[in-house]
Design a protein around this motif. Structure first.
Motif, PDB file in Angstrom:
ATOM      1  N   THR A  93      -1.016 -11.236 -57.821  1.00 42.07           N
ATOM      2  CA  THR A  93      -2.291 -11.987 -57.619  1.00 42.07           C
ATOM      3  C   THR A  93      -2.127 -13.571 -57.879  1.00 42.07           C
ATOM      4  OG1 THR A  93      -3.521 -10.043 -58.367  1.00 42.07           O
ATOM      5  CG2 THR A  93      -4.594 -12.167 -58.339  1.00 42.07           C
ATOM      6  N   ASP A  96      -0.588 -14.975 -54.760  1.00 45.59           N
ATOM      7  CA  ASP A  96      -1.396 -14.861 -53.695  1.00 45.59           C
ATOM      8  C   ASP A  96      -1.845 -16.366 -53.304  1.00 45.59           C
ATOM      9  OD1 ASP A  96      -3.604 -14.562 -51.830  1.00 45.59           O
ATOM     10  OD2 ASP A  96      -3.225 -12.314 -52.250  1.00 45.59           O
ATOM     11  N   VAL A  99      -5.797 -17.272 -53.901  1.00 45.84           N
ATOM     12  CA  VAL A  99      -6.162 -17.508 -55.244  1.00 45.84           C
ATOM     13  C   VAL A  99      -5.690 -19.176 -55.671  1.00 45.84           C
ATOM     14  CG1 VAL A  99      -6.038 -17.002 -57.546  1.00 45.84           C
ATOM     15  CG2 VAL A  99      -5.885 -15.178 -56.156  1.00 45.84           C
ATOM     16  N   SER A 124      -6.263 -13.470 -62.069  1.00 46.49           N
ATOM     17  CA  SER A 124      -5.186 -12.327 -61.961  1.00 46.49           C
ATOM     18  C   SER A 124      -5.284 -11.390 -63.100  1.00 46.49           C
ATOM     19  CB  SER A 124      -3.894 -13.311 -62.278  1.00 46.49           C
ATOM     20  OG  SER A 124      -3.905 -14.147 -61.246  1.00 46.49           O
ATOM     21  N   ALA A 127      -7.886  -8.919 -61.747  1.00 44.57           N
ATOM     22  CA  ALA A 127      -7.451  -8.084 -60.610  1.00 44.57           C
ATOM     23  C   ALA A 127      -6.551  -7.043 -61.269  1.00 44.57           C
ATOM     24  CB  ALA A 127      -6.730  -8.933 -59.805  1.00 44.57           C
ATOM     25  N   THR A 177      -9.082 -12.498 -53.611  1.00 43.73           N
ATOM     26  CA  THR A 177      -7.802 -11.521 -54.169  1.00 43.73           C
ATOM     27  C   THR A 177      -7.606 -10.522 -53.070  1.00 43.73           C
ATOM     28  OG1 THR A 177      -9.737  -9.940 -54.991  1.00 43.73           O
ATOM     29  CG2 THR A 177      -8.279 -11.530 -56.592  1.00 43.73           C
ATOM     30  N   LEU A 182      -1.705  -9.666 -52.091  1.00 47.91           N
ATOM     31  CA  LEU A 182      -2.262  -8.701 -52.973  1.00 47.91           C
ATOM     32  C   LEU A 182      -2.685  -7.048 -52.190  1.00 47.91           C
ATOM     33  CD1 LEU A 182      -3.173  -7.724 -55.910  1.00 47.91           C
ATOM     34  CD2 LEU A 182      -5.458  -8.236 -55.184  1.00 47.91           C
ATOM     35  N   SER A 214     -11.107  -6.200 -56.172  1.00 46.55           N
ATOM     36  CA  SER A 214     -11.811  -7.427 -56.005  1.00 46.55           C
ATOM     37  C   SER A 214     -12.992  -7.582 -57.008  1.00 46.55           C
ATOM     38  CB  SER A 214     -12.392  -7.396 -54.451  1.00 46.55           C
ATOM     39  OG  SER A 214     -13.661  -6.373 -54.221  1.00 46.55           O
TER      40      SER A 214
END
Length: 229
Positions: A93, A96, A99, A124, A127, A177, A182, A214
């Motif tokens: 995450t 990603d 994000v 993060s 998630a 997310t 992810l 999510s």
């Protein structure tokens, strides 16, 4: 080679409609030639980037995620499975791009009131916790509807005590997310775990992983709002 051709065709079919539509708009609105050229360069770079990324997903992320998911249950240690999944979910995450884009934009819009690094860590953590919970659901066999029901009850409850500015941020965080890092990794991880531990269809057991993942960032940002408030 056939897989590469399929990925290239998929990306072109995805990018071409929006490219044509925006190009027509720019012509009708008499956008300058320099801006139009910049747009076309961007389209070429996006197309190349998506092709390379999807190749990386198919060659690296998906096989590795499924291999890890298949190997973890064989250890026979529930704590090791959950901690490993939590750490993987957190790291993926953080990496990603969705994000990071969201955190950067909020840092600019809020004038630094919501620090970029704090939001990335918060999203993060949320998630990662819910990815671990999603894998635990597969192992224990908890019906997913109960997790969704309890989680959304918490969302509505926290929303009543959170400053209003954090509510849209939390919802956007949940969406962020579902990004290119992810989603493929966690899906592959969940399918790997389900294929080893559950006797039913692994695809059915892995259903809802991203939906649960999510919710975690949404709850985490709402809690952050309560603390800030």
């Amino acid at each position: 080679m056939q897989k590469i051709k399929g990925i290239v065709r998929e990306v072109i079919y995805s990018v071409l409609p929006i490219t044509v539509f925006v190009s027509i708009l720019q012509i009708l609105l008499h956008v300058s030639g320099e801006d139009f050229l910049q747009f076309m360069v961007g389209v070429i770079l996006i197309t190349a980037g998506l092709i390379l990324f999807l190749l990386g997903v198919n060659l690296g992320l998906l096989p590795v995620g499924e291999a890890i998911g298949s190997a973890l249950p064989k250890t026979g240690k529930l704590w090791m499975i959950i901690i490993s999944v939590f750490l993987v979910g957190f790291v993926v995450t953080v990496a990603d791009p969705n994000v990071r884009v969201l955190a950067t934009q909020l840092d600019v819009v809020s004038g630094g009131a919501v620090p970029k690094s704090l939001l990335i860590v918060t999203v993060s953590l949320g998630a990662a916790i819910y990815v671990g919970l999603a894998i635990l659901r597969i192992i224990v066999g908890i019906p997913i509807k109960y997790l969704f029901l309890a989680s959304y009850c918490l969302v509505f409850l926290l929303a009543a005590f959170t400053p209003k500015v954090f509510i849209p941020i939390s919802l956007d965080s949940g969406w962020a997310t579902t990004g290119p890092m992810l989603v493929p990794f966690i899906l592959a991880l969940g399918l790997g775990v389900a294929s080893v531990l559950r006797s039913g269809n692994a695809s059915d057991e892995g259903f809802g992983l991203i939906g649960l993942a999510s919710i975690g960032p949404t709850l985490a940002v709402l809690i952050l709002g309560v603390v800030y408030g």
